[in-house]
Motif scaffolding. Structure first.
Motif, PDB file in Angstrom:
ATOM      1  N   ARG A 191       1.583   1.695   3.380  1.00 37.31           N
ATOM      2  CA  ARG A 191       0.541   0.810   2.842  1.00 37.31           C
ATOM      3  C   ARG A 191      -0.737   1.562   2.473  1.00 37.31           C
ATOM      4  O   ARG A 191      -1.298   1.335   1.403  1.00 37.31           O
ATOM      5  CB  ARG A 191       0.231  -0.308   3.828  1.00 37.31           C
ATOM      6  CG  ARG A 191      -0.789  -1.310   3.311  1.00 37.31           C
ATOM      7  CD  ARG A 191      -0.884  -2.526   4.202  1.00 37.31           C
ATOM      8  NE  ARG A 191       0.295  -3.346   4.150  1.00 37.31           N
ATOM      9  CZ  ARG A 191       0.571  -4.218   3.180  1.00 37.31           C
ATOM     10  NH1 ARG A 191      -0.246  -4.337   2.180  1.00 37.31           N
ATOM     11  NH2 ARG A 191       1.658  -4.949   3.221  1.00 37.31           N
ATOM     12  N   SER A 192      -1.190   2.456   3.314  1.00 34.84           N
ATOM     13  CA  SER A 192      -2.429   3.193   3.025  1.00 34.84           C
ATOM     14  C   SER A 192      -2.193   4.390   2.104  1.00 34.84           C
ATOM     15  O   SER A 192      -3.130   4.924   1.531  1.00 34.84           O
ATOM     16  CB  SER A 192      -3.083   3.653   4.327  1.00 34.84           C
ATOM     17  OG  SER A 192      -2.232   4.576   4.986  1.00 34.84           O
ATOM     18  N   GLN A 193      -0.934   4.788   1.962  1.00 31.83           N
ATOM     19  CA  GLN A 193      -0.620   5.957   1.140  1.00 31.83           C
ATOM     20  C   GLN A 193      -0.237   5.599  -0.298  1.00 31.83           C
ATOM     21  O   GLN A 193      -0.423   6.402  -1.207  1.00 31.83           O
ATOM     22  CB  GLN A 193       0.545   6.740   1.771  1.00 31.83           C
ATOM     23  CG  GLN A 193       0.340   7.112   3.220  1.00 31.83           C
ATOM     24  CD  GLN A 193      -0.835   8.048   3.411  1.00 31.83           C
ATOM     25  OE1 GLN A 193      -1.049   8.952   2.637  1.00 31.83           O
ATOM     26  NE2 GLN A 193      -1.626   7.800   4.453  1.00 31.83           N
ATOM     27  N   VAL A 194       0.357   4.421  -0.487  1.00 32.22           N
ATOM     28  CA  VAL A 194       0.869   4.010  -1.792  1.00 32.22           C
ATOM     29  C   VAL A 194       0.158   2.712  -2.176  1.00 32.22           C
ATOM     30  O   VAL A 194       0.377   1.672  -1.557  1.00 32.22           O
ATOM     31  CB  VAL A 194       2.399   3.793  -1.749  1.00 32.22           C
ATOM     32  CG1 VAL A 194       2.919   3.373  -3.110  1.00 32.22           C
ATOM     33  CG2 VAL A 194       3.108   5.043  -1.246  1.00 32.22           C
ATOM     34  N   SER A 195      -0.680   2.781  -3.197  1.00 31.55           N
ATOM     35  CA  SER A 195      -1.479   1.604  -3.549  1.00 31.55           C
ATOM     36  C   SER A 195      -0.732   0.612  -4.438  1.00 31.55           C
ATOM     37  O   SER A 195      -0.979  -0.594  -4.366  1.00 31.55           O
ATOM     38  CB  SER A 195      -2.776   2.045  -4.244  1.00 31.55           C
ATOM     39  OG  SER A 195      -2.465   2.771  -5.421  1.00 31.55           O
ATOM     40  N   ASP A 196       0.182   1.066  -5.255  1.00 32.28           N
ATOM     41  CA  ASP A 196       0.884   0.183  -6.182  1.00 32.28           C
ATOM     42  C   ASP A 196       1.950  -0.632  -5.452  1.00 32.28           C
ATOM     43  O   ASP A 196       2.825  -0.079  -4.789  1.00 32.28           O
ATOM     44  CB  ASP A 196       1.518   1.005  -7.309  1.00 32.28           C
ATOM     45  CG  ASP A 196       2.160   0.119  -8.359  1.00 32.28           C
ATOM     46  OD1 ASP A 196       1.412  -0.561  -9.085  1.00 32.28           O
ATOM     47  OD2 ASP A 196       3.406   0.108  -8.438  1.00 32.28           O
ATOM     48  N   ARG A 197       1.884  -1.942  -5.596  1.00 34.89           N
ATOM     49  CA  ARG A 197       2.814  -2.839  -4.896  1.00 34.89           C
ATOM     50  C   ARG A 197       4.260  -2.621  -5.345  1.00 34.89           C
ATOM     51  O   ARG A 197       5.175  -2.691  -4.530  1.00 34.89           O
ATOM     52  CB  ARG A 197       2.400  -4.296  -5.136  1.00 34.89           C
ATOM     53  CG  ARG A 197       3.233  -5.277  -4.372  1.00 34.89           C
ATOM     54  CD  ARG A 197       2.382  -6.032  -3.409  1.00 34.89           C
ATOM     55  NE  ARG A 197       3.179  -6.993  -2.654  1.00 34.89           N
ATOM     56  CZ  ARG A 197       3.037  -7.171  -1.365  1.00 34.89           C
ATOM     57  NH1 ARG A 197       2.153  -6.473  -0.699  1.00 34.89           N
ATOM     58  NH2 ARG A 197       3.752  -8.054  -0.738  1.00 34.89           N
ATOM     59  N   ILE A 198       4.478  -2.352  -6.613  1.00 36.51           N
ATOM     60  CA  ILE A 198       5.834  -2.100  -7.122  1.00 36.51           C
ATOM     61  C   ILE A 198       6.402  -0.834  -6.480  1.00 36.51           C
ATOM     62  O   ILE A 198       7.562  -0.812  -6.048  1.00 36.51           O
ATOM     63  CB  ILE A 198       5.843  -1.974  -8.663  1.00 36.51           C
ATOM     64  CG1 ILE A 198       5.327  -3.251  -9.329  1.00 36.51           C
ATOM     65  CG2 ILE A 198       7.223  -1.594  -9.175  1.00 36.51           C
ATOM     66  CD1 ILE A 198       6.203  -4.460  -9.137  1.00 36.51           C
ATOM     67  N   ASP A 199       5.586   0.214  -6.399  1.00 37.53           N
ATOM     68  CA  ASP A 199       6.043   1.452  -5.764  1.00 37.53           C
ATOM     69  C   ASP A 199       6.384   1.217  -4.292  1.00 37.53           C
ATOM     70  O   ASP A 199       7.384   1.724  -3.784  1.00 37.53           O
ATOM     71  CB  ASP A 199       4.982   2.549  -5.884  1.00 37.53           C
ATOM     72  CG  ASP A 199       4.798   3.046  -7.306  1.00 37.53           C
ATOM     73  OD1 ASP A 199       5.698   2.804  -8.148  1.00 37.53           O
ATOM     74  OD2 ASP A 199       3.753   3.670  -7.576  1.00 37.53           O
ATOM     75  N   ARG A 200       5.547   0.424  -3.608  1.00 33.11           N
ATOM     76  CA  ARG A 200       5.844   0.108  -2.201  1.00 33.11           C
ATOM     77  C   ARG A 200       7.134  -0.697  -2.095  1.00 33.11           C
ATOM     78  O   ARG A 200       7.938  -0.480  -1.181  1.00 33.11           O
ATOM     79  CB  ARG A 200       4.682  -0.658  -1.560  1.00 33.11           C
ATOM     80  CG  ARG A 200       3.487   0.226  -1.243  1.00 33.11           C
ATOM     81  CD  ARG A 200       2.532  -0.367  -0.223  1.00 33.11           C
ATOM     82  NE  ARG A 200       2.236  -1.764  -0.362  1.00 33.11           N
ATOM     83  CZ  ARG A 200       1.148  -2.280  -0.947  1.00 33.11           C
ATOM     84  NH1 ARG A 200       0.250  -1.471  -1.474  1.00 33.11           N
ATOM     85  NH2 ARG A 200       0.970  -3.581  -0.994  1.00 33.11           N
ATOM     86  N   ALA A 201       7.349  -1.608  -3.037  1.00 31.31           N
ATOM     87  CA  ALA A 201       8.587  -2.419  -3.027  1.00 31.31           C
ATOM     88  C   ALA A 201       9.812  -1.530  -3.189  1.00 31.31           C
ATOM     89  O   ALA A 201      10.835  -1.737  -2.523  1.00 31.31           O
ATOM     90  CB  ALA A 201       8.539  -3.467  -4.130  1.00 31.31           C
TER      91      ALA A 201
END
Length: 155
Positions: free
Chosen positions: A103-113
């Motif tokens: 969560r703190s490392q990857v800001s883009d929601r699609i990338d986190r998904a």
């Protein structure tokens, strides 16, 4: 002996195909729930589990192991859903932990998904063989004393 090996190979191939179908259902549900509908990782994982567990049960019971009778149905269902819920709980823990880490490392929601999908898939990949053995031995396999499957002219 040969007949049993051929039968087990066929069951495993059908189990694998059914698992792939269920995996696609789960992965799409997880991605859409998390990336599009902005649910949390736990809710997305639970929705993904539901999306895959239902078709997986039907495909395993009716297609992979070809069980259509009601005999042993309750016992099969209890063990099957126990294993499936335990695997789902593990997947929820893994995806939630992954979400917390990224969560703190990857800001883009699609990338986190995408990363959550990978964590979810990895959890089920690890459980794949264990689930097959449990399903084949204790859930959908032959009942004690039941004659093995036969191939016309070989038994």
């Amino acid at each position: 002996m040969i007949v049993a090996a051929v039968r087990r190979k066929g069951v495993f191939l059908r189990y694998t195909a059914g698992s792939l179908i269920a995996t696609v259902c789960s992965e799409v549900a997880l991605f859409v729930a998390y990336a599009v509908f902005d649910t949390g990782a736990q809710v997305a994982s639970i929705l993904a589990w539901v999306a895959g567990a239902v078709p997986n049960y039907v495909l395993n019971r009716l297609w992979a192991w070809k069980k259509q009778d009601g005999e042993r149905g309750m016992r099969q269902a209890v063990i099957y859903w126990g294993v499936t819920v335990a695997t789902a709980a593990l997947a929820v823990l893994v995806t939630d932990a992954t979400d917390g880490l990224i969560r703190s490392q990857v800001s883009d929601r699609i990338d986190r998904a995408v990363l959550l999908d990978a964590a979810y898939l990895a959890t089920y990949a690890v459980a794949f063989v264990v689930k097959f053995v449990v399903f084949d031995k204790w859930v959908f396999g032959r009942a004690r004393g039941e004659a093995p499957d036969t191939v016309q002219g070989l038994a």
